[in-house]
Design an enzyme around this catalytic site. Sequence first.
Site, short mmCIF file in Angstrom:
data_model
loop_
_atom_site.label_atom_id
_atom_site.label_comp_id
_atom_site.label_asym_id
_atom_site.label_seq_id
_atom_site.Cartn_x
_atom_site.Cartn_y
_atom_site.Cartn_z
N ASP A 35 0.82 -1.21 0.00
CA ASP A 35 0.00 0.00 0.00
C ASP A 35 0.86 1.26 0.00
OD1 ASP A 35 -2.42 -1.22 0.13
OD2 ASP A 35 -2.57 -1.15 2.32
N LYS A 57 -3.19 4.02 -2.80
CA LYS A 57 -3.90 5.16 -3.36
C LYS A 57 -3.06 6.40 -3.16
CE LYS A 57 -7.70 6.53 -1.16
NZ LYS A 57 -9.10 6.59 -0.75
N MET A 168 -7.19 9.41 9.79
CA MET A 168 -7.89 9.91 8.59
C MET A 168 -8.86 11.05 8.94
SD MET A 168 -8.57 6.20 6.85
CE MET A 168 -8.82 5.36 8.41
C1 LIG Z 1 -5.92 3.67 5.98
S1 LIG Z 1 -5.29 4.24 7.50
C2 LIG Z 1 -4.09 3.00 7.84
C3 LIG Z 1 -3.74 2.90 9.30
C4 LIG Z 1 -2.72 1.83 9.57
N1 LIG Z 1 -3.25 0.50 9.33
C5 LIG Z 1 -2.15 1.91 10.97
O1 LIG Z 1 -2.38 0.99 11.77
O2 LIG Z 1 -1.45 2.89 11.28
C6 LIG Z 1 -4.29 5.60 6.96
C7 LIG Z 1 -4.25 6.72 8.00
O3 LIG Z 1 -3.39 6.35 9.06
C8 LIG Z 1 -2.73 7.49 9.53
N2 LIG Z 1 -1.28 7.28 9.34
C9 LIG Z 1 -0.67 6.20 8.84
N3 LIG Z 1 0.66 6.34 8.91
C10 LIG Z 1 0.88 7.55 9.47
C11 LIG Z 1 2.05 8.26 9.84
N4 LIG Z 1 3.28 7.76 9.64
N5 LIG Z 1 1.91 9.46 10.44
C12 LIG Z 1 0.69 9.98 10.67
N6 LIG Z 1 -0.45 9.36 10.34
C13 LIG Z 1 -0.35 8.16 9.76
C14 LIG Z 1 -3.26 8.69 8.77
O4 LIG Z 1 -4.35 9.21 9.50
C15 LIG Z 1 -3.69 8.03 7.49
O5 LIG Z 1 -4.67 8.81 6.83
#
Ligand SMILES: C[S@@+](CC[C@H](N)C(=O)[O-])C[C@H]1O[C@@H](n2cnc3c(N)ncnc32)[C@H](O)[C@@H]1O
Length: 238
Positions: A35, A57, A168
Amino acid sequence: MTGTVYLVGAGPGDPGLLTLKGKMLLELAEVVIYDALVSPPILAMINPQAERVFVGKYRGWHSLPQAQITELLVTKAREYQTVVRLKAGDPFIFGRGGEEEAGLQEAGIAVQVVPGISAGLAVGFPLTHRQVSSSVVLVTGHEAVEKSEASVNWAALAQGADTLVIYMGMHRLAQITAALMRGGRAGETPVCVVQWGTWPQERRLFGTLATIHDLVTQAGFTAPAMVVVGEVVRLQRL
Ligand SMILES: C[S@@+](CC[C@H](N)C(=O)[O-])C[C@H]1O[C@@H](n2cnc3c(N)ncnc32)[C@H](O)[C@@H]1O
C-alpha cells in the site's frame, strides 16, 4: 499446492519499528503487494527477486477496489508459496486486514497475520497516564463511504474517553472538532496533529479543539496525519 498469504504490518514508517518477523518475510517473499504509506527503507528490504505490486492510493490515482485486491491475493497464492501483503501500521487497525483475511479464508487460502505498530501508537505521547488519561480510543474520521449511517458517535466520545487518536481525520477536522465541542468537550482541550509520524519529514502542530482547524489550514498540514485529542498532549509540551 497453494501458498500462504502473510498480512504484514509495516509500522508507521521508521524502518527500525518493523518487526523482526516482518523483515524476515520481506526477505523471503516471492511477491509483495503493498500500500501507500509503506516507507522507502522498508520497501528496500524486499527480496530483490520478488515481484512487487503497488495497490495503494495516491492523490489523483485511485487504489484498486478492495474486492480486486483480495482476488489478486488469491491469484498470487495459487502462483507462489510466500505472498506478503504489506500494509502501513497494523493490518487490523483501519487497514482492511479483516476483510482480506476473510476473503482469503473463504477461498481456502492459508493466512497468517504479523502485527505492526499502528501509527496512532507511535505519536510519541503517553496515550494513557495515571494522572490524566485512563482510556484511549482509536477512531476513524473517515468512515467507509458505502455505510448508510455513521457509526462514530462523536458526542459520546467527547465525554466517554480521555484520549482520542483520530485516523484519517484531516478532511473532516472542522466537523469533528465542532462535534466534540457540541458533545461537551472543552474548546481548550489540547490537540496535536502529527504528520508523517516517524518519517524523516515528521511535523507536529499543537493547538486546542477550538483552534486546531485554523492552525492546520494556515500551516498547510495535510494527510497523512494523526490527530491526538486530550490532556496527554500537554505532557509532551512541558
Ligand atoms: C488507511 S489508515 C491506515 C492505518 C494503519 N493501518 C495503521 O495501523 O497505522 C491511513 C491513515 O493512518 C494514519 N497514518 C498512517 N501512517 C501515518 C504516519 N506515519 N503518520 C501519521 N499518520 C499516519 C493517517 O491518518 C492516514 O490517513
